[in-house]
Design an enzyme around this catalytic site. Structure first.
Site, PDB file in Angstrom:
ATOM      1  N   ASN A  10      45.335  38.762  24.743  1.00 24.64           N
ATOM      2  CA  ASN A  10      44.801  38.372  26.048  1.00 24.64           C
ATOM      3  C   ASN A  10      43.313  38.099  25.834  1.00 24.64           C
ATOM      4  O   ASN A  10      42.510  39.027  25.747  1.00 24.64           O
ATOM      5  CB  ASN A  10      45.025  39.519  27.040  1.00 24.64           C
ATOM      6  CG  ASN A  10      44.528  39.180  28.427  1.00 24.64           C
ATOM      7  OD1 ASN A  10      43.895  38.134  28.641  1.00 24.64           O
ATOM      8  ND2 ASN A  10      44.799  40.047  29.371  1.00 24.64           N
ATOM      9  N   HIS A 178      48.584  36.061  38.124  1.00 25.41           N
ATOM     10  CA  HIS A 178      49.169  37.396  37.911  1.00 25.41           C
ATOM     11  C   HIS A 178      50.695  37.307  37.836  1.00 25.41           C
ATOM     12  O   HIS A 178      51.395  38.288  38.090  1.00 25.41           O
ATOM     13  CB  HIS A 178      48.844  38.385  39.061  1.00 25.41           C
ATOM     14  CG  HIS A 178      47.418  38.790  39.169  1.00 25.41           C
ATOM     15  ND1 HIS A 178      46.816  39.063  40.381  1.00 25.41           N
ATOM     16  CD2 HIS A 178      46.469  39.001  38.229  1.00 25.41           C
ATOM     17  CE1 HIS A 178      45.562  39.422  40.193  1.00 25.41           C
ATOM     18  NE2 HIS A 178      45.318  39.382  38.886  1.00 25.41           N
ATOM     19  N   GLY A 208      44.534  45.156  41.637  1.00 29.90           N
ATOM     20  CA  GLY A 208      43.650  45.607  40.564  1.00 29.90           C
ATOM     21  C   GLY A 208      42.237  45.217  40.942  1.00 29.90           C
ATOM     22  O   GLY A 208      41.889  45.191  42.130  1.00 29.90           O
ATOM     23  N   ARG A 283      37.298  54.199  43.310  1.00 33.03           N
ATOM     24  CA  ARG A 283      36.921  55.618  43.208  1.00 33.03           C
ATOM     25  C   ARG A 283      35.509  55.826  43.765  1.00 33.03           C
ATOM     26  O   ARG A 283      35.245  56.785  44.489  1.00 33.03           O
ATOM     27  CB  ARG A 283      36.988  56.080  41.752  1.00 33.03           C
ATOM     28  CG  ARG A 283      38.410  56.243  41.276  1.00 33.03           C
ATOM     29  CD  ARG A 283      38.517  56.271  39.791  1.00 33.03           C
ATOM     30  NE  ARG A 283      38.265  54.946  39.207  1.00 33.03           N
ATOM     31  CZ  ARG A 283      38.578  54.597  37.980  1.00 33.03           C
ATOM     32  NH1 ARG A 283      39.133  55.474  37.179  1.00 33.03           N
ATOM     33  NH2 ARG A 283      38.348  53.377  37.534  1.00 33.03           N
ATOM     34  N   GLY A 331      46.646  49.784  43.199  1.00 37.88           N
ATOM     35  CA  GLY A 331      48.005  49.990  43.715  1.00 37.88           C
ATOM     36  C   GLY A 331      48.693  51.195  43.100  1.00 37.88           C
ATOM     37  O   GLY A 331      49.429  51.921  43.779  1.00 37.88           O
ATOM     38  N   GLU A 383      51.880  44.206  31.644  1.00 33.72           N
ATOM     39  CA  GLU A 383      51.826  42.773  31.368  1.00 33.72           C
ATOM     40  C   GLU A 383      52.054  42.484  29.883  1.00 33.72           C
ATOM     41  O   GLU A 383      52.614  41.451  29.533  1.00 33.72           O
ATOM     42  CB  GLU A 383      50.499  42.203  31.858  1.00 33.72           C
ATOM     43  CG  GLU A 383      50.425  42.243  33.381  1.00 33.72           C
ATOM     44  CD  GLU A 383      49.067  41.886  33.936  1.00 33.72           C
ATOM     45  OE1 GLU A 383      48.832  40.706  34.196  1.00 33.72           O
ATOM     46  OE2 GLU A 383      48.233  42.799  34.122  1.00 33.72           O
TER      47      GLU A 383
HETATM   48  P1  ADP Z   1      42.053  44.286  36.265  1.00 36.00           P
HETATM   49  O1  ADP Z   1      43.185  44.299  35.269  1.00 36.00           O
HETATM   50  O2  ADP Z   1      42.220  43.315  37.393  1.00 36.00           O
HETATM   51  O3  ADP Z   1      40.677  44.283  35.670  1.00 36.00           O
HETATM   52  P2  ADP Z   1      42.992  46.950  36.953  1.00 36.00           P
HETATM   53  O4  ADP Z   1      44.383  46.676  37.370  1.00 36.00           O
HETATM   54  O5  ADP Z   1      42.768  47.698  35.688  1.00 36.00           O
HETATM   55  O6  ADP Z   1      42.090  45.675  37.028  1.00 36.00           O
HETATM   56  O7  ADP Z   1      42.306  47.776  38.161  1.00 36.00           O
HETATM   57  C1  ADP Z   1      40.997  48.230  38.054  1.00 36.00           C
HETATM   58  C2  ADP Z   1      40.625  48.881  39.379  1.00 36.00           C
HETATM   59  O8  ADP Z   1      41.561  49.905  39.710  1.00 36.00           O
HETATM   60  C3  ADP Z   1      39.288  49.596  39.370  1.00 36.00           C
HETATM   61  O9  ADP Z   1      38.226  48.705  39.631  1.00 36.00           O
HETATM   62  C4  ADP Z   1      39.453  50.607  40.493  1.00 36.00           C
HETATM   63  O10 ADP Z   1      39.078  50.020  41.729  1.00 36.00           O
HETATM   64  C5  ADP Z   1      40.938  50.884  40.521  1.00 36.00           C
HETATM   65  N1  ADP Z   1      41.276  52.203  39.996  1.00 36.00           N
HETATM   66  C6  ADP Z   1      41.479  52.570  38.735  1.00 36.00           C
HETATM   67  N2  ADP Z   1      41.773  53.890  38.646  1.00 36.00           N
HETATM   68  C7  ADP Z   1      41.729  54.368  39.903  1.00 36.00           C
HETATM   69  C8  ADP Z   1      41.931  55.651  40.503  1.00 36.00           C
HETATM   70  N3  ADP Z   1      42.251  56.706  39.770  1.00 36.00           N
HETATM   71  N4  ADP Z   1      41.823  55.750  41.846  1.00 36.00           N
HETATM   72  C9  ADP Z   1      41.520  54.684  42.599  1.00 36.00           C
HETATM   73  N5  ADP Z   1      41.320  53.438  42.100  1.00 36.00           N
HETATM   74  C10 ADP Z   1      41.417  53.281  40.781  1.00 36.00           C
END
Ligand code: ADP
Length: 399
Positions: A10, A178, A208, A283, A331, A383
């Site tokens: 990726n 996605h 995300g 968070r 999520g 993914e």
């Molecule tokens: P992407 O792949 O789009 O970069 P992710 O699916 O890894 O993103 O999601 C990242 C986001 O998930 C973080 O910016 C945060 O907002 C949220 N996140 C990650 N862990 C937690 C948690 N334990 N509690 C709440 N939100 C979280």
């Protein structure tokens, strides 16, 4: 025990993520990340089992990143001679690429022609693919498109109500993104429910840093919130999601912003970050809400309002649903988001079990109450595994 190991890549604008996955056992043999590509000092982290190796080095471009990756496998294993194929995440397939595709020069030319549609994403994808093909010429390489799952959107869903000729001339339509995640999660929902994917309708929320939602009818995507680009739809970490398109011209007039500046504003410093003065991580936003910060509370409320409106709209389009699932960083982890959404949707048949919602297991699970007309689930996305499976399917190996 037979194995079918696949190397998946990726390549983002400043990073390269990779994994070797055996699609038979779903075991991950190695995972790695090259960061800060294009900066004076970059780094590689390579993990195999319990072992973690790191390299600090200047990584001026993606070709250098890929050389480092291949060297990491030589130094620390596993032996790349075992992999049956290499799968590449490709962000934008336009109208041409509607399924995972074995890469040859014509595919690279096709991706190059699509750069206009995805100027940030397709160039690193192409460079990564070329470098990987040079480094691993002995196996087939497959491009798996983020847009492919949404190739099934009906015309009334993917057509924008603008001048038809202009839209056709420039490929302006909804593509969706996605897709690998939405496809994987919708399949997993069927597995968890013990039902045939073709027999029921569902809504998938990929929340995300980027966020999108899809309506899936009998396993087929019929609507999604992202569009020509990954900007519209839900409120995201730094992206605005839906906004009045008139804002573009208005900002140009009143604030003198050019199109590049508006693009930057809406992609990089909007969404939750724009509303909270820089916080995009849920968070941090939760901590601020707990401290009584009204901006953080408003950001959360805007996020939930948009999500509820989308779920309601997809419920109407599908004429009812059997399942609603949550995936990706927010999520999967943020029980407050799921609770707030379902509190609003309970009168429409989405009834959460608060205890089940509070559990964190890292496994796919049902979080709705037993009497809930709609089954609500948390499904960790994967993914890389989906990409590896698509790669194997494209080269015609049955695993
Ligand atoms: P992407 O792949 O789009 O970069 P992710 O699916 O890894 O993103 O999601 C990242 C986001 O998930 C973080 O910016 C945060 O907002 C949220 N996140 C990650 N862990 C937690 C948690 N334990 N509690 C709440 N939100 C979280």
């Amino acid at each position: 025990m037979p194995t079918t190991p696949v190397l998946v890549f990726n390549c983002g604008s400043s990073s390269v993520k990779y994994q070797v996955i055996d699609v038979d056992s779903e075991a991950v043999w190695a995972t790695g990340l090259v960061e800060r590509v294009g900066e004076p000092q970059g780094g590689l982290t390579h993990r195999t089992g319990e072992r973690t190796e790191t390299v600090e080095a200047p990584i001026p471009d993606h070709a250098t990143a890929l050389e480092l990756v291949v060297q990491a496998f030589r130094d620390w294993g596993p032996d790349l001679g075992q992999v049956v194929a290499v799968g590449h995440r490709a962000v934008h397939g336009g109208e041409r690429f509607r399924a995972p595709t074995i890469i040859d020069q014509s595919v690279i030319d096709g991706l190059t022609e699509l750069i206009g549609l995805a100027p940030l994403h397709n160039p690193p994808n192409i460079i990564g693919i070329q470098a990987a093909r040079r480094a691993l010429p002995q196996v087939p390489h497959v491009a798996v498109f983020d847009t492919a799952f949404f190739a099934t959107l009906p015309p009334e869903a993917h057509t924008y109500a603008i001048d038809r000729q202009l839209a056709l001339a420039h490929g302006i339509r909804k593509y969706g993104f996605h897709g690998t995640s939405h496809a994987y999660v919708s399949g997993k929902v069927a597995q968890v429910l013990g039902r045939d994917l073709g027999d029921f309708d569902q809504i998938v929320c990929h929340l995300g840093n980027g966020a999108s939602i899809s309506a899936v009818q009998g396993g087929v995507a019929v609507e999604t919130s992202m569009g020509l680009t990954p900007l519209p739809g839900l409120v995201m970490g730094t992206r605005s999601g839906d906004i009045d398109p008139g804002v573009f011209a208005y900002l140009a007039r009143v604030a003198g912003l050019d199109s590049g500046q508006v693009d930057e504003l809406l992609n990089k410093s909007s969404g939750m970050a724009g509303l909270t003065g820089g916080l995009s991580d849920f968070r941090d936003i939760r901590a601020r809400i707990d401290q009584g910060d009204p901006d953080a509370q408003l950001a959360f409320d805007v996020y939930i309002h948009r999500l509820v409106a989308y779920i309601g709209s997809y419920l109407a389009l599908l004429g009812g649903v059997d399942a609603l699932s949550f995936t990706a960083g927010v999520g999967e982890n943020d029980s407050f988001v799921r609770q707030a959404v379902c509190d609003r949707l309970a009168p429409l048949g989405f009834v959460l079990d608060p205890q089940a919602n509070a559990v964190r297991s890292g496994q796919p699970r049902v979080i709705s109450a037993s009497q809930s007309p709609v089954t609500i689930l948390v499904v960790p996305t994967n993914e890389e595994l989906a990409l590896a499976r698509d790669t194997v399917a494209a080269i015609g190996i049955r695993s």
